[in-house]
Scaffold this active site. Structure first.
Site, mmCIF file in Angstrom:
data_model
loop_
_atom_site.group_PDB
_atom_site.id
_atom_site.type_symbol
_atom_site.label_atom_id
_atom_site.label_comp_id
_atom_site.label_asym_id
_atom_site.label_seq_id
_atom_site.Cartn_x
_atom_site.Cartn_y
_atom_site.Cartn_z
ATOM 1 N N CYS A 162 4.379 32.246 4.303
ATOM 2 C CA CYS A 162 5.675 32.148 3.632
ATOM 3 C C CYS A 162 6.231 30.725 3.624
ATOM 4 C CB CYS A 162 6.668 33.090 4.306
ATOM 5 S SG CYS A 162 5.977 34.701 4.638
ATOM 6 N N HIS A 300 15.629 30.386 5.386
ATOM 7 C CA HIS A 300 14.477 31.264 5.126
ATOM 8 C C HIS A 300 15.020 32.689 5.015
ATOM 9 C CE1 HIS A 300 10.400 32.533 4.933
ATOM 10 N NE2 HIS A 300 10.476 33.247 6.031
ATOM 11 N N GLU A 311 15.991 32.022 13.354
ATOM 12 C CA GLU A 311 16.437 30.909 12.504
ATOM 13 C C GLU A 311 17.829 30.445 12.913
ATOM 14 O OE1 GLU A 311 16.262 31.637 8.295
ATOM 15 O OE2 GLU A 311 16.396 29.497 7.843
ATOM 16 N N LYS A 332 17.128 34.848 -0.849
ATOM 17 C CA LYS A 332 16.200 35.986 -0.880
ATOM 18 C C LYS A 332 16.949 37.293 -1.119
ATOM 19 C CE LYS A 332 12.385 34.227 1.926
ATOM 20 N NZ LYS A 332 12.890 32.888 2.262
ATOM 21 N N HIS A 337 11.653 38.397 -1.359
ATOM 22 C CA HIS A 337 10.854 37.390 -0.653
ATOM 23 C C HIS A 337 9.595 37.117 -1.453
ATOM 24 C CE1 HIS A 337 8.853 35.067 2.249
ATOM 25 N NE2 HIS A 337 9.094 35.756 3.356
ATOM 26 N N PHE A 395 4.233 33.788 8.705
ATOM 27 C CA PHE A 395 3.417 34.466 9.708
ATOM 28 C C PHE A 395 2.498 33.458 10.396
ATOM 29 C CE2 PHE A 395 3.830 38.496 7.096
ATOM 30 C CZ PHE A 395 4.585 39.146 8.043
#
Lengths: 409, 341
Positions: A162, A300, A311, A332, A337, A395
């Site tokens: 991502c 994010h 975050e 998002k 996403h 990830f």
């Protein structure tokens, strides 16, 4: 810090196609998350996504990514005033392409073919099945895009889950800084709104379900996960002398890029956002900016419990008590996403926010979470800011951050 | 502009089918060579990655990438995450650059699940979706992402710095090395592990793929000398050559890639072939793929070693083995190395 100009942008997302559609979407806080139409979902565990509602688009395994990339590329070149028909060895390509997938029906048919023997060494498959896969491999997409963009210079394709979009932009920035290219076409596309990919995300228990427009709620206490989206973004990066020479207009500057690893686990991010904080600090150092100069963060902000908490911790680590005053939102909540394309799409949205002097909303943010004690923007509002940050975390503990700046008057 | 730092190679490791060396990797296999000639035999991932839980989360291509990294990192003095700090390095300034090809989702797990739902009848997507949770591996997504090789190595060695994974086909390996070099040269990291792997078990290709993995440890020269590391070569990244896809044929990395269809590992193996150990079968190396550079850098380089070379704008200058090296804090760790090639 203004050595790398952004002179053109193109975007296709669940919010629409083109910059004008996205300006309108940001201003009106539109939501692009909807019920999936590509395939019947009545017995399927995932029913909502940030799907691009275009019935003409093929399946993700049959060229959907290529078409979205081409659309975004054409927009970006038109916006930059560059000629697609011209080619140059000083033009490079830096791409982030989504995880390749297969169509399950096609795989089932290939398995039934008499020539198939997947247990053999090497496995045997119908030739057409394997050729289709090779045609859609990232290296093949990179080749097609390089030809279309007239990029005869270096051609990079990076995949960092991502965080890929930010890393493609970061690699492009480095190519210009080192003098290896005058123009870098930074592109990202991902079409994970397909049955196999959605099932794989569902197995991770990471997806939010429910009413499409209400499902994704980053930083909200009731958040339950993310919603998969699809789309593409292309940004034309240009060295300042090259852009000035051709009297190009700057849409903004890419002034900082940083990357770091969590080194914590395969499935979970570091609870204190260690790698994220390092990536943010590295991006600020690269831009020569102090934390207090940043006026907005496009987070994010996936909407998963752990990611948003980590975050928030990372932002606190860098900004300290100043984090409570720093506007943060997650777009998002509007697009879903977009995985490998997420941070490139969010870079475009951040640059539009800088242009509009508008802090975009985080849809569905209603109940603050004490563990995400940030100045989350719930409804769009005007603000004066010149420096913004866009985060992308993936990830495997991949973290990358960008510093984006408004053009000088 | 800030002065660039010198970059050196302090570790190298590879896994290749029997009889192959990095140098011979640029030579085509005999036309009658069967699939067995392209595969690693007797590979035991547990010898490199001790934790069975971690091993279960790794597909074959990640396992061999991790093994090559272990082979490269151990003689450089790094076995466990704490070794970075023991050697005076800062984990946040130690990163990874990886080259990977796209990993195919068509694995045994998916094949079994499809067969269960479509045996003798038309495939039913709804039924497959309903049963997926019971048939597909919950973490299969994580086994398919190219960047998970970097995640595994990060955990194995405690690397917390910058990380890039390239999947640009045959260019990937050299791109990974070049970006790692630049990251160190520009002062953004002190150490970068470069790793790459290909396995037919995790790819779909029209041609047979050779199973191969390679790794290099790159460090800032001053850092390597301070900790007494053995320096194998100096690397200098030059400007990237114009490299659209098709002229790639004819580049050394492409020759290797086309000979063996191991696109990710080919770039790293091409560099390893220019280092002393990698030249074990140098007489079989294809001529014409190197451009000579001015000799004499560094001064200790001698004709007895591998020759300086420029590989896709990457200058490689092998160094004489230094018997006085490995006297620093890394020496004891390196002495513990096991099973390097």
């Amino acid at each position: 810090m203004n050595d790398v100009w952004i002179t053109g942008m193109g975007i296709v997302s669940p919010l629409g196609a083109g910059l004008e559609a996205h300006r309108a979407a940001l201003a009106a806080s539109q939501c692009g998350i909807r019920y999936i139409h590509q395939f019947p979902t009545d017995r399927f565990p995932v029913r909502i996504a940030g799907e691009i509602p275009d019935p003409e688009l093929p399946h993700a395994a049959a060229g959907r990514t290529s078409i979205l990339l081409e659309r975004a590329l054409d927009q970006a070149f038109e916006d930059a005033g560059l000629d697609l028909a011209s080619a140059s060895p000083r033009r490079a390509l830096s791409c982030a392409l989504g995880k390749q997938t297969v169509r399950l029906e096609t795989l089932a048919a290939a398995l039934s073919a008499p020539e198939s023997d997947p247990a053999a060494e090497p496995p045997r498959w119908p030739r057409e099945f394997v050729c289709d896969w090779e045609r859609r491999e990232p290296a093949s997409e990179l080749d097609r895009l390089a030809r279309r963009a007239g990029a005869l210079g270096p051609a990079y394709c990076c995949y960092t889950a991502c965080a890929s979009g930010n890393d493609a932009l970061g690699m492009g920035k480095r190519l210009i800084e080192r003098g290896e290219a005058d123009v870098v076409v930074a592109a990202a596309a991902d079409c994970q709104v397909n049955p196999l990919s959605l099932l794989e995300f569902d197995l991770l228990d990471a997806l939010a379900q429910g009413e499409p427009e209400r499902a994704c709620r980053p930083f909200d206490r009731q958040r339950t996960g993310f919603v998969v989206g699809e789309g593409a973004a292309v940004l034309v990066l240009e060295s300042a002398p090259h852009a000035r020479r051709r009297r190009a207009r700057a849409r903004g500057y890419l002034s900082g890029y940083g990357s770091a690893l969590d080194c914590f686990g395969l499935t979970k991010c570091h609870p204190q956002g260690r790698g994220a904080a390092m990536a943010i600090a590295a991006a600020l150092a690269d831009a020569g900016r102090r934390p207090e100069e940043v006026g907005y963060i496009n987070a994010h902000g996936t909407g998963t419990v752990l990611n948003d908490r980590a975050e928030s911790a990372a932002i606190y680590h860098v900004w300290g008590a100043g984090a409570r005053r720093l506007p943060v939102s997650s777009t998002k909540s509007m697009t879903g996403h977009l995985i490998a394309a997420a941070s490139a799409v969010e870079a475009v949205l951040t640059l539009l926010a800088l242009e509009m002097q508008l802090l975009p909303a985080t849809l569905n943010y209603a109940t603050p979470d004490p563990e995400c004690d940030l100045a989350v923007v719930a409804t769009p509002r005007s603000a004066e800011f010149r420096v913004a940050m866009s985060n992308g975390f993936g990830f495997g503990g991949q973290n990358s951050a960008l510093v984006l700046e408004a053009p000088l008057p | 502009m800030k002065a660039l730092r010198d970059v050196v190679v302090t570790g190298q490791g590879w896994l290749l089918p029997p009889g192959m060396t990095p140098a011979s990797f640029e030579t085509p296999l005999a036309s009658d060579a069967g699939p067995a000639a392209r595969q690693l035999h007797g590979f035991d991932a547990a010898a490199y990655v001790g934790d069975p839980k971690v091993l279960r989360a790794m597909n074959r291509v990640f396992q061999i990438a991790a093994a090559a990294s272990v082979l490269a990192m151990r003689p450089a003095g790094f076995i466990a995450p704490a070794d970075l700090e023991r050697a005076g390095l800062v984990p946040e300034r130690c990163g990874i650059a990886t080259a990977m090809t796209e990993i195919s989702p068509v694995d045994a797990n998916l094949i079994d699940a499809i067969r269960d739902r479509s045996a003798g009848e038309k495939f039913d997507l709804g039924a497959f979706g309903e049963s997926a949770r019971h048939r597909l591996h919950p973490f299969r997504r994580l086994m398919l992402l190219a960047n998970m090789a970097a995640a595994h190595s990060s955990l194995l060695f405690g690397l917390q710095g910058p990380s890039f994974t390239f999947n640009s086909g045959t260019s990937s390996g050299l791109q990974a090395i070049r970006e790692a070099c630049w990251t160190i040269a520009s002062g953004r990291a002190d150490l970068m592990l470069c790793e790459a792997a290909d396995s037919p078990q995790n790819s779909l290709h029209c041609h047979p793929v050779t199973e191969a993995a390679a790794a290099l440890v790159l460090e800032a020269e001053a850092v390597a000398r301070r900790r007494g590391a053995r320096i194998l070569a100096c690397l200098r990244p030059g400007p990237e050559q114009p490299c659209p896809s098709h002229p790639r044929v004819g580049e050394p990395s492409s020759e290797a890639a086309f000979c063996h269809h191991a696109p990710a590992a080919a770039g790293l193996l091409a560099v390893l072939a220019r280092l002393p150990d990698g030249r074990a079968a140098a007489e079989r190396q294809q001529p014409g793929s190197l451009r000579e550079t001015a000799p004499g850098y560094p001064p200790e380089a001698s004709a007895a070693q591998a020759r300086p070379a420029v590989l896709s704008s990457l200058e490689i200058v092998p160094c004489a083995p230094d018997p006085a090296a490995l006297t620093g804090p890394s020496a004891a760790l390196a002495a513990e190395k096991v099973g390097t090639r």
